[in-house]
Design a protein around this motif. Structure first.
Motif, PDB file in Angstrom:
ATOM      1  N   THR A 181      70.776  33.206  23.811  1.00 22.41           N
ATOM      2  CA  THR A 181      71.395  32.453  24.899  1.00 22.41           C
ATOM      3  C   THR A 181      71.395  33.257  26.190  1.00 22.41           C
ATOM      4  N   LEU A 182      70.949  32.641  27.261  1.00 23.83           N
ATOM      5  CA  LEU A 182      70.960  33.235  28.593  1.00 23.83           C
ATOM      6  C   LEU A 182      71.717  32.295  29.522  1.00 23.83           C
ATOM      7  N   VAL A 183      72.611  32.853  30.330  1.00 24.26           N
ATOM      8  CA  VAL A 183      73.354  32.085  31.315  1.00 24.26           C
ATOM      9  C   VAL A 183      73.044  32.664  32.691  1.00 24.26           C
ATOM     10  N   SER A 184      72.720  31.791  33.646  1.00 22.40           N
ATOM     11  CA  SER A 184      72.411  32.238  34.998  1.00 22.40           C
ATOM     12  C   SER A 184      73.221  31.455  36.009  1.00 22.40           C
ATOM     13  N   GLY A 185      73.632  32.137  37.069  1.00 20.72           N
ATOM     14  CA  GLY A 185      74.362  31.506  38.156  1.00 20.72           C
ATOM     15  C   GLY A 185      73.565  31.633  39.434  1.00 20.72           C
ATOM     16  N   VAL A 191      75.144  26.443  37.316  1.00 27.68           N
ATOM     17  CA  VAL A 191      74.990  27.409  36.236  1.00 27.68           C
ATOM     18  C   VAL A 191      74.010  26.795  35.242  1.00 27.68           C
ATOM     19  N   ARG A 192      73.090  27.596  34.744  1.00 25.12           N
ATOM     20  CA  ARG A 192      72.162  27.084  33.736  1.00 25.12           C
ATOM     21  C   ARG A 192      72.284  27.895  32.450  1.00 25.12           C
ATOM     22  N   LYS A 211      78.115  28.371  46.309  1.00 27.36           N
ATOM     23  CA  LYS A 211      77.281  29.339  45.593  1.00 27.36           C
ATOM     24  C   LYS A 211      78.013  29.958  44.404  1.00 27.36           C
ATOM     25  N   VAL A 212      77.285  30.143  43.298  1.00 24.66           N
ATOM     26  CA  VAL A 212      77.809  30.826  42.118  1.00 24.66           C
ATOM     27  C   VAL A 212      77.420  32.303  42.206  1.00 24.66           C
ATOM     28  N   SER A 226      82.003  30.983  34.972  1.00 21.99           N
ATOM     29  CA  SER A 226      81.347  31.193  36.261  1.00 21.99           C
ATOM     30  C   SER A 226      82.378  31.335  37.368  1.00 21.99           C
ATOM     31  N   GLY A 227      82.048  32.162  38.363  1.00 16.78           N
ATOM     32  CA  GLY A 227      82.881  32.345  39.543  1.00 16.78           C
ATOM     33  C   GLY A 227      82.074  32.022  40.784  1.00 16.78           C
ATOM     34  N   SER A 228      82.722  31.414  41.765  1.00 17.17           N
ATOM     35  CA  SER A 228      81.973  30.839  42.877  1.00 17.17           C
ATOM     36  C   SER A 228      82.620  31.106  44.230  1.00 17.17           C
ATOM     37  N   MET A 229      81.825  30.858  45.261  1.00 19.20           N
ATOM     38  CA  MET A 229      82.315  30.919  46.627  1.00 19.20           C
ATOM     39  C   MET A 229      83.293  29.781  46.919  1.00 19.20           C
ATOM     40  N   ASP A 230      83.394  28.813  45.993  1.00 24.13           N
ATOM     41  CA  ASP A 230      84.363  27.717  46.182  1.00 24.13           C
ATOM     42  C   ASP A 230      85.766  28.109  45.723  1.00 24.13           C
ATOM     43  N   HIS A 231      85.960  29.400  45.394  1.00 26.49           N
ATOM     44  CA  HIS A 231      87.262  30.003  45.060  1.00 26.49           C
ATOM     45  C   HIS A 231      87.666  29.761  43.606  1.00 26.49           C
ATOM     46  N   THR A 232      86.869  29.039  42.827  1.00 23.90           N
ATOM     47  CA  THR A 232      87.286  28.717  41.461  1.00 23.90           C
ATOM     48  C   THR A 232      86.524  29.516  40.418  1.00 23.90           C
ATOM     49  N   VAL A 233      87.135  29.578  39.232  1.00 20.33           N
ATOM     50  CA  VAL A 233      86.489  30.072  38.014  1.00 20.33           C
ATOM     51  C   VAL A 233      86.432  28.889  37.057  1.00 20.33           C
ATOM     52  N   LYS A 234      85.297  28.668  36.452  1.00 22.91           N
ATOM     53  CA  LYS A 234      85.147  27.539  35.535  1.00 22.91           C
ATOM     54  C   LYS A 234      84.705  28.036  34.162  1.00 22.91           C
ATOM     55  N   ILE A 235      85.284  27.428  33.122  1.00 17.28           N
ATOM     56  CA  ILE A 235      84.922  27.725  31.740  1.00 17.28           C
ATOM     57  C   ILE A 235      84.203  26.508  31.171  1.00 17.28           C
ATOM     58  N   TRP A 236      82.999  26.725  30.625  1.00 18.11           N
ATOM     59  CA  TRP A 236      82.133  25.651  30.159  1.00 18.11           C
ATOM     60  C   TRP A 236      81.832  25.789  28.674  1.00 18.11           C
TER      61      TRP A 236
END
Length: 392
Positions: A181-185, A191-192, A211-212, A226-236
């Motif tokens: 598994t590879l995750v890219s931001g 995020v892919r 931007k991520v 993932s962490g982003s310039m939109d100020h959030t952290v998201k768990i997927w």
């Protein structure tokens, strides 16, 4: 938690250039810079062992394992080095813009064959690289004893290249891999999730509106973060691609993530660090005390060491309390890393870049008490410098 007084060694590193990468072990400290050079220092004495030259642009990613070092640069190339011989052994071309991130991926056991032998994925050590050209590339990691490889001028296909992963529409800013598994931001706000063995893009995770900058992989729960310039952290969810939790609270770019010992940590340009429960996304602590953007941090589930603006701080991650300032009166912090015994930081003092080594494992009986806690500046030979060498 380190309570004792450390031995404090400091030495100049890359003069006035930015330190972009830092990795160390008990033997050596490897430091990359935007001046295109990689320096190797002795961990115990600070002596300069070697300077690795060959890149034609700044170094923006590096990782080593054993004696093999891999580096990526603004010159669009990836280089493999023999650290002991201070020699470049392989050059990989193909990316058309800066290499911004890379990882050496080692096989891990994911199953067991009927005869009891382990099923390892990947089958061989790999290098994963991500670039501003919006692609990722998967390469075979050269092994000790492999013949050297330098590409001809005719643009031949690199024999170490396994595949190119395309799909992102903008720079690949961060990547993390485990098993298959590879995750890219990316700066394309997505995020892919990729299957490394086939190159398949399994999920395109949409939800960030900017931007991520950072990604983490929670392979225990089969999730990514993932962490982003939109100020959030998201768990997927990696299984379904669904957004499980949206972690809010930061008020600026979330540029750094770290997951270890069932604690997720995010650090942002809002000068705070947040500690989360990765199971349910609940914020457990907000670490406030820095006054500038958090430039770097590392945690081991007990202590967290962070660098920002004028200081390097150590926190009790379980309580959120700042235990002590490890370094103060700085004009900048580039990188910080630690192991069981030492904290190594790349910092700026008065416009000059230094590497500072705090050794908490020194036996006080072997070191005069007046040398404990005192910053000792050494030259390229590891000899102590008398006088204000750093103020020029």
């Amino acid at each position: 938690m380190w309570k004792n007084t450390p031995r404090h060694l400091a030495f100049r590193a890359h003069d006035r250039y930015v330190v972009t990468c830092l990795q160390f072990d008990t033997d050596k400290i490897v430091v990359g810079s935007d001046n295109s050079k990689i320096n190797v220092y002795d961990t115990n004495t600070g002596a300069l062992r070697a300077t690795l030259e060959g890149h034609e642009g700044g170094i923006w990613a590096l990782e080593y394992h054993g004696n093999t070092l891999v580096s990526g640069s603004t010159d669009r190339s990836l280089r493999v080095w023999d650290i002991a011989r201070a020699e470049c052994t392989h050059v990989f071309n193909g990316h058309t813009s800066t290499l911004r991130s890379l990882q050496i991926l080692h096989p891990v056991q994911i199953d067991q064959n009927p005869d009891g032998t382990p099923v390892m994925v990947p089958e061989q050590p790999l290098i994963i690289s991500g670039s501003r050209d919006s692609t990722l590339r998967v390469w075979k990691l050269p092994q000790p004893g492999d013949p050297q490889y330098f590409p001809a001028e005719n643009g031949e296909e690199c024999p170490y290249l396994i595949r190119v992963l395309t799909g992102h529409q903008h720079s690949v800013r961060a990547l993390v891999a485990h098993g298959d598994t590879l995750v890219s931001g990316s700066y394309d706000n997505t995020v892919r999730v990729w299957k490394i063995s086939t190159g398949e893009s399994v999920h395109r995770l949409k939800g960030h509106n900017h931007k991520v900058y950072s990604v983490a992989l929670d392979h225990k729960r089969n999730r990514c973060i993932s962490g982003s310039m939109d100020h959030t952290v998201k768990i997927w969810s990696i299984d379904t691609g669904a957004l499980l939790y949206n972690l809010e609270g930061h008020t600026s770019l979330v540029g750094l993530l770290g997951l270890k010992e069932d604690l997720l940590v995010s650090a942002a340009a809002d000068s705070t660090i947040r500690v989360w429960n990765p199971e349910n996304g609940q914020c457990q602590h907000t670490l406030s005390g820095h006054t500038g953007e958090i430039a770097c941090f590392q945690h081991d589930g007990q202590k967290l060491i962070s660098g920002s603006d004028r200081s390097v701080k150590m926190w009790d991650i379980r309580t959120g309390v700042c235990e002590r300032d490890l370094l103060t009166d700085l004009s900048g912090v580039w990188k910080v890393r630690f192991d069981a015994q030492r904290c190594v930081a790349a910092v700026r003092r008065g416009g000059i870049s230094f590497v500072e080594v705090l050794d908490f494992g020194i036996c006080p009986d072997n070191i005069p008490s007046d040398q404990l806690g005192t910053r000792v500046l050494v030259d390229e030979r590891g000899d102590e410098i008398e006088g204000p060498e750093e103020s020029d």
